[in-house]
Design an enzyme around this catalytic site. Structure first.
Site, short mmCIF file in Angstrom:
data_model
loop_
_atom_site.label_atom_id
_atom_site.label_comp_id
_atom_site.label_asym_id
_atom_site.label_seq_id
_atom_site.Cartn_x
_atom_site.Cartn_y
_atom_site.Cartn_z
N PHE A 139 0.80 -1.20 0.03
CA PHE A 139 -0.05 0.12 -0.11
C PHE A 139 0.95 1.24 -0.02
CE2 PHE A 139 -2.54 3.36 1.81
CZ PHE A 139 -3.76 3.39 0.98
N ASP A 224 9.19 2.50 1.31
CA ASP A 224 7.91 3.29 1.81
C ASP A 224 8.16 2.92 3.41
OD1 ASP A 224 5.44 3.86 2.84
OD2 ASP A 224 4.58 3.19 0.88
N LYS A 253 2.63 10.08 7.93
CA LYS A 253 2.03 9.70 9.37
C LYS A 253 2.50 10.22 10.62
CE LYS A 253 -0.03 5.38 7.70
NZ LYS A 253 -1.57 5.91 7.64
#
Length: 404
Positions: A139, A224, A253
């Site tokens: 993702f 990532d 995040k």
């Protein structure tokens, strides 16, 4: 406006229906606790999906926001600003990177990384070197480019033709990667621990082998670390414990501790391909965001907090083992640091949402990672008392589901 009655029904009246939020509306938080409109208390094991790395309203972040809020809110990138430069210097000093690009989210950080990888390959090799290889169940965000690179077709299907030259292989399948990679490959994109895909760790030697294949084919390795970064696994970034250095790393995040910010980190020779005008972001490097992120970074990047993440992982594993010994619903607890997944066994397959719902009713916020994994991504500084109280609530939730 403040007299308006704000209810869950209002969501259905005014919001696009791409989310289906809980009936409960949280209104305030402190540390790892949150209260809703009815003053019901929740313990937060979700962390806004691994975002609130210091819990809610941490004094260092509140102070940074107040202080910067009195100084400077926004400038266009025609100018630079002090908070962005300070944060950039700290990221460079603490990592492999020599250059930083700021944006607002993980998807934007990944979008920048993908564009940079393509641009670099075309400039340094040839116009055909454009293939991006990523991993199934990965993702990387929801822009059309990043969602195509993400390895879950359900998220990218149904929007018309997808960006081309993106291929996927199974995570941890080295032979499949060997068969796919070639001198046409410009980048391999991977999470050092898959988050949304089910909290999947790489097998021993896998990450090093991926690095070697990238080197053989002059492909960039893009990590990532949107979910694994900023202390989540017990290292500042997860790559630091793999023995491998990526060429490009993305962070978001937890980077802002709850304030929207993303960053792409890379080497100077690669960064040179993003010349003035090739890429940009209106809010990227925003002074407010960077001031809060600097406070979060300074707080997390200490031996005490990072070691504390591993200690807290132990608290969770010990208590979850006891819960599972009693109720027998998990096949394993996967993950690292404070990114943990309770994997449901065959008897409870596909029922992760039931555990989430029962947890919510017991006053606990948890996440899922697919239909079979209950995910925890709490504050990195959550107290032992909050962990034990939260897991007591989780045990009651598990009992609800197991006993039907």
């Amino acid at each position: 406006m403040s007299d308006m009655a704000v209810t869950r029904e209002l969501f259905d009246q005014v919001m696009v229906p791409n989310y289906a939020p809980s009936k409960s509306i949280p209104v305030r938080g402190l540390g790892a606790r949150v209260w809703d409109q009815q003053d019901k208390e929740f313990i937060d094991f979700a962390g806004g999906i691994a975002v609130n790395c210091l819990g809610h309203c941490h004094p260092a972040l509140v102070n940074a926001l107040k202080e910067q809020g009195e100084k400077l809110w926004h400038l266009s990138n025609v100018w630079t600003n002090e908070p962005a430069l300070r944060l950039g210097k700290k990221l460079v000093d603490a990592t492999f990177a020599e250059r930083v690009y700021f944006c607002n989210s993980g998807a934007e950080a990944n979008e920048a990384a993908l564009k940079l990888a393509r641009r670099y390959a075309i400039e340094h090799f040839n116009a055909e070197k454009t293939q991006i290889i990523a991993f199934k169940q990965g993702f990387h965000g929801r822009t059309f480019f990043t969602v195509t690179v993400g390895g879950q077709a359900a998220y990218s299907d149904g929007f018309g033709p997808k960006p081309a030259d993106v291929d996927h292989v199974p995570y941890n399948d080295l032979e499949a990667l060997k068969a796919m990679i070639s001198d046409r490959t410009c980048a391999v994109v991977m999470e050092p621990l898959q988050g949304e895909g089910g909290i999947i760790s790489p097998e021993p030697g896998f990450v090093k082998a991926v690095r070697e294949l990238c080197d053989q084919h002059n492909a960039l390795l893009v990590f990532d670390e949107v979910q694994t970064g900023v202390g989540r696994t017990g290292a500042l970034y997860a790559y630091m414990e793999t023995g491998v250095t990526p060429d490009i790393l993305t962070s978001a995040k937890a980077l802002g501790g709850g304030f929207p910010i993303g960053a792409m980190l890379t080497r100077a020779d690669i960064a040179a391909s993003l010349k003035p005008g090739t890429h940009g972001s209106t809010y990227g490097g925003n002074p407010l965001a960077c001031a809060v992120a600097e406070a979060a970074f300074d707080t997390v990047n200490t031996p005490d907090v990072l070691a504390g993440v591993k200690e807290r992982e132990g608290w969770y594993r010990e208590e979850l083992e006891k819960i599972n010994a009693k109720y027998g619903c998990f096949s394993e607890v996967r993950g690292k640091g404070l990114l943990l997944g309770c994997v449901l066994n065959e008897q409870f397959a596909g029922r992760a949402k039931d555990f989430l719902q029962a947890s919510s009713e017991e006053g606990l916020m948890v996440l899922v990672a697919g239909a079979n994994v209950v995910r925890f991504a709490p504050s990195l500084v959550i107290t032992r008392e909050e962990v034990l109280e939260g897991l007591a609530r989780f045990e009651r939730a598990v009992a609800r589901v197991v006993n039907g």
